[in-house]
Design a protein around this motif. Structure first.
Motif, short mmCIF file in Angstrom:
data_model
loop_
_atom_site.label_atom_id
_atom_site.label_comp_id
_atom_site.label_asym_id
_atom_site.label_seq_id
_atom_site.Cartn_x
_atom_site.Cartn_y
_atom_site.Cartn_z
N LYS A 8 30.20 37.50 41.27
CA LYS A 8 30.41 36.53 42.36
C LYS A 8 29.57 35.27 42.18
O LYS A 8 29.42 34.48 43.12
CB LYS A 8 30.10 37.15 43.74
N GLY A 20 31.11 32.02 43.22
CA GLY A 20 31.50 31.88 44.61
C GLY A 20 32.92 32.41 44.80
O GLY A 20 33.56 32.88 43.86
N PRO A 21 33.47 32.33 46.00
CA PRO A 21 34.84 32.80 46.23
C PRO A 21 35.84 32.06 45.34
O PRO A 21 35.73 30.85 45.14
CB PRO A 21 35.07 32.47 47.72
N VAL A 40 39.02 30.13 44.60
CA VAL A 40 39.89 29.31 45.44
C VAL A 40 41.23 29.00 44.75
O VAL A 40 42.21 28.68 45.42
CB VAL A 40 39.20 27.99 45.85
N ASN A 55 42.01 39.55 40.07
CA ASN A 55 42.03 38.75 41.30
C ASN A 55 42.69 39.46 42.48
O ASN A 55 42.71 38.91 43.58
CB ASN A 55 42.77 37.43 41.03
N ASP A 87 43.15 34.74 52.33
CA ASP A 87 42.00 33.86 52.57
C ASP A 87 42.33 32.39 52.33
O ASP A 87 41.45 31.53 52.44
CB ASP A 87 40.81 34.27 51.71
N SER A 94 43.40 31.06 49.46
CA SER A 94 43.35 30.67 48.05
C SER A 94 44.74 30.77 47.44
O SER A 94 45.61 31.49 47.92
CB SER A 94 42.36 31.55 47.29
N GLY A 132 36.15 28.99 41.08
CA GLY A 132 35.39 29.39 42.26
C GLY A 132 34.83 28.17 42.97
O GLY A 132 34.92 27.04 42.47
N LYS A 133 34.27 28.38 44.13
CA LYS A 133 33.68 27.25 44.87
C LYS A 133 32.50 26.65 44.11
O LYS A 133 32.21 25.46 44.25
CB LYS A 133 33.24 27.70 46.25
#
Length: 382
Positions: A141, A144-145, A147, A193, A225, A227, A248-249
């Protein structure tokens, strides 16, 4: 020592044979089967195999000395052959795609559970060091999340590719490049994913007027979410450049491996985040190489699972889920509608009959060559 049989001695079967021969202390090939037995006989001679040759898989069902069977036949035959083998008490490793419909996948999984036998689906590109490393990096992670994800399953096949008798038809091949080529990357994408909540897709046949099926498709996937992901499946891309990119973010990572990280200036414009890039790169560098790759890696996983009683990395339930995402792409592209996941029995592409009835037929298949003289194939990169 596990005794192995291989059904279907076409272009992909040498990958299985070579992999099994890599592990003589674990297994022995004892039978080959093909509707053209001369092909099986030629392969036995080529690899110096002391085997029985059959022209019908049912002829080997009563052999109690066969423990594991690789099914390397055209997709429309996978369900019947696999269920027959499982009901005969044999473990099965079936080539991708798992079957021609979700309904068939369900029946195959039910047969595995009913007989308490292993069912695994070929996803050999999971078994490559870059993919295994990418999986572990994503699990940290640090990016980050996620997207946005991008899947480029780019292949190239000439016009004559679809002259082979079973290719290029919804009945026998079950679809075009989305099912039979991009299945590799769609499986990995889903593994890395997760499954999206809806799919919107388009497809076309730009270069193969000897095929009913598509030779290019583009799908947009949405997650709960918010994305997004885009999946391009193609057999019209020169160079066959294939990649998976995860944005990712905080950073992006991909296969082929690349890491980039940005942080915001006061005005919102990007500047390099060297500290994060270095941290991700160092973690990637420290991960071990896997011992066996591709078909060898997956077959080693299967042999180990059977010997030790453990689970395989790719089972029939995962194979079904991959086909579910592909079926959603086909339903959306054929109907012009956004398709919600998971699919149900009410979906048009849930059954083989539904797929054949509702799919877009681009051209009429008029050529049906029994077999090609050349057997060389490409099975995807890293």
């Amino acid at each position: 020592m596990l005794n192995v049989a291989i059904i279907g001695t076409g272009a992909i079967s040498p990958s299985h044979i070579e992999a099994y021969l890599q592990f003589p202390e674990h297994c022995k090939i004892v039978a080959l089967c093909d509707i053209y037995p001369e092909k099986a006989g030629h392969q036995a001679k080529e690899f110096n195999l002391d085997v029985e040759v059959y022209d019908d898989h049912k002829q080997m069902l009563d052999r109690n000395d066969i423990d594991l069977v690789s099914v390397c036949t055209p997709p429309y035959t996978h369900s019947e052959i696999t269920i027959n083998l499982l009901d005969a008490g044999k473990n099965v490793l079936v080539e991708k795609p798992m079957a021609s419909s979700i309904e068939e996948c369900n029946a195959m999984n039910e047969a595995a559970e009913r007989n308490q036998k292993m069912l695994s689906v070929i996803s050999q590109n999971r078994f490559r060091t870059p993919m295994m490393k990418l999986k572990k990096v994503l699990e940290t992670k640090m990016m980050g999340p996620i997207v946005h994800a991008q899947v480029d399953s780019f292949w190239w096949r000439g016009h004559s590719y679809y002259d082979l008798w079973w290719r290029g038809t919804w009945e026998k091949e079950g679809g075009g490049c989305t099912l039979n080529h991009a299945v590799h990357h769609i499986d990995i994408f889903k593994w890395l994913n997760g499954m999206p909540s809806e799919v919107t897709a388009v497809m076309s046949n730009t270069s193969h007027d000897n095929a009913e099926v598509e030779d290019v498709s583009v799908a947009i996937c949405r997650y709960d979410d918010g994305s997004l992901a885009q999946i391009t499946s193609s057999v019209v891309h020169h160079g066959e450049e294939q990649q998976l990119i995860f944005q990712g973010k905080n950073a992006r990572v991909s296969s082929p491996w690349k890491v980039k990280a940005s942080k915001s200036k006061e005005n919102g414009f990007p500047e390099l985040d060297e500290e994060l890039e270095t941290r991700i790169q160092n973690y990637y560098n420290e991960l071990d190489e896997i011992q066996f790759e591709g078909h060898k890696g997956q077959i080693y996983d299967v042999l180990t699972a059977l010997e030790q009683g453990t689970t395989v990395l790719v089972d029939g339930k995962q194979g079904r889920q991959t086909l579910e995402l592909i079926s959603a792409i086909y339903e959306s592209a054929s109907t012009g509608k956004t398709i919600k996941l998971p699919l149900t029995k009410e979906n048009l592409f849930y059954t083989r009959e539904g797929t054949q009835k509702n799919a877009t037929y681009f051209y009429e298949k008029k050529t049906a060559i029994e077999k090609f003289s050349e057997n060389d194939i490409t099975v995807g990169g890293n």
